[in-house]
Design an enzyme around this catalytic site. Sequence first.
Site, PDB file in Angstrom:
ATOM      1  N   CYS A  88       7.215  -7.658   7.473  1.00 28.27           N
ATOM      2  CA  CYS A  88       6.493  -8.715   6.760  1.00 28.27           C
ATOM      3  C   CYS A  88       7.246  -9.171   5.515  1.00 28.27           C
ATOM      4  O   CYS A  88       7.817  -8.361   4.786  1.00 28.27           O
ATOM      5  CB  CYS A  88       5.099  -8.208   6.379  1.00 28.27           C
ATOM      6  SG  CYS A  88       4.088  -9.426   5.507  1.00 28.27           S
ATOM      7  N   CYS A  91       5.431  -8.413   0.839  1.00 23.38           N
ATOM      8  CA  CYS A  91       5.838  -7.446  -0.187  1.00 23.38           C
ATOM      9  C   CYS A  91       7.310  -7.086   0.000  1.00 23.38           C
ATOM     10  O   CYS A  91       7.796  -7.026   1.131  1.00 23.38           O
ATOM     11  CB  CYS A  91       4.997  -6.173  -0.093  1.00 23.38           C
ATOM     12  SG  CYS A  91       3.234  -6.423  -0.423  1.00 23.38           S
ATOM     13  N   ASP A 370       0.802 -23.028 -19.792  1.00 27.28           N
ATOM     14  CA  ASP A 370       0.790 -22.228 -18.564  1.00 27.28           C
ATOM     15  C   ASP A 370       1.328 -23.089 -17.423  1.00 27.28           C
ATOM     16  O   ASP A 370       0.597 -23.457 -16.500  1.00 27.28           O
ATOM     17  CB  ASP A 370      -0.632 -21.742 -18.266  1.00 27.28           C
ATOM     18  CG  ASP A 370      -0.697 -20.829 -17.042  1.00 27.28           C
ATOM     19  OD1 ASP A 370       0.365 -20.348 -16.596  1.00 27.28           O
ATOM     20  OD2 ASP A 370      -1.804 -20.611 -16.521  1.00 27.28           O
ATOM     21  N   CYS A 396       5.335 -18.149 -14.923  1.00 25.87           N
ATOM     22  CA  CYS A 396       5.462 -17.522 -13.599  1.00 25.87           C
ATOM     23  C   CYS A 396       6.906 -17.578 -13.111  1.00 25.87           C
ATOM     24  O   CYS A 396       7.183 -17.292 -11.946  1.00 25.87           O
ATOM     25  CB  CYS A 396       4.520 -18.186 -12.590  1.00 25.87           C
ATOM     26  SG  CYS A 396       4.800 -19.950 -12.349  1.00 25.87           S
TER      27      CYS A 396
END
Length: 440
Positions: A88, A91, A370, A396
């Site tokens: 996958c 992660c 942000d 981010c």
Amino acid sequence: MARFFQPKKHSTLDTKHQPVTIERLDHQGSGLAFLHKKPLFVDGALPGEEVLIQLTENKSKYARGQLIKVLKPSAERVAPFCAHYAQCGGCDLQHLDRAGQIHHKQQALSQLMVKFAGQSLALSAPVCSDDQGYRRRARLSLMWDKKTQQLQLGFRRKQSKAIVNVTHCPVLEPSLNALLPDLNALLSEWSQPERLGHVELVKGDNTRVLVLRHLGALIEQDQQRLTDFASQNQLTLYLMLEAGELQHVQGEAPYCEETGSRLSFLPSHFIQVNRAVNQHMVVQALNWLEVSPQERVLDLFCGLGNFTLPLAKQAQAVVGVEGVDEMVQHATHNAKLNQINNVAFYQANLEQDMTSASWAQQKFAKVLLDPARAGAEGIVDQLSALGAKRVVYVSCNPATLARDSQSLLSQGFRLEKLGMLDMFPHTSHLESMALFVKKG
């Protein structure tokens, strides 16, 4: 002069297994070694490990290798807890223990700020959460395999468009996880499976949301099965048909409670994936800004009001500015929903000059930003002109934070605080918060 054909030189890839020692992790979480003095990136390898690799790519300035075997493991290596981890693409750090993940992300943040902004600073305590069951929203891909006549539902494979079938995702919020087996069974019986696009699952505080992307209208039989499934599981159901149009089918409108404010949202709206980290993040941002009841505060890239509404409870007035008009309308609705009257929202392209905008005429001593991954290029250059004395930047993307920091430093700000936000445990994704204070 006559030109003679010369065939292109084809370099052959040396695919024999070779031992290397991993020196450190790069900012994407790959192990970094050196092979014949050339940087070699190896997914799944950890600092200090001796590993056996096979070259998969060999460029002039770098190479990539597949991890074949760990010859000497790191003390930080752990067994991944997810059965799908090897395939996958969700992660990429489950093989590294939790403390090692946090250390790596903090180190990556520090190195980027030193390299691009020339700023070295002891980091504040990291903002973390439980490392499993933290994702309150996820998009799952759907693909009908004509050869096997089976539906694939899951996440993209690593560095591939292929799909890994997933019946359980340990980082997904438990009540969303519980839907996966029955959802797979439902869609596997679809009359026109080739028209299935993707599925989104979202956990609000009052309901679970299911969004089905479908190419064209549903036939009656499929529509009935879907609505029955939603009713049986008490879901709010949306369909996304042509041109991304979102159609509400049934169920109550979702909302989430964030630090004392209720935020109504649509599935197409951005909300933070990790609720616990988001709540700690908002509290930390307010503490760092040190807002007093006499001050006006500016919230840039405000979205639905995640920071704006809590700020309004501390300040005299808050202005929230957002690029997407629909989000502005929804943020205004959220202010009314929470009976907050000292906030105003505006739509604006924050890459342009905003100093002449109506909302910018009264200055703001405190500013919060942000932005999305692209950063705050444009508006960040105007913060001094807007009167800012104290700026909290939530990022981010540490690369654009480092870039935008250069602008703030050139305007006479100093970097006062810097901290890592572990919004996505077990991934190399890095979020951060920085406080800049005007000198003098």
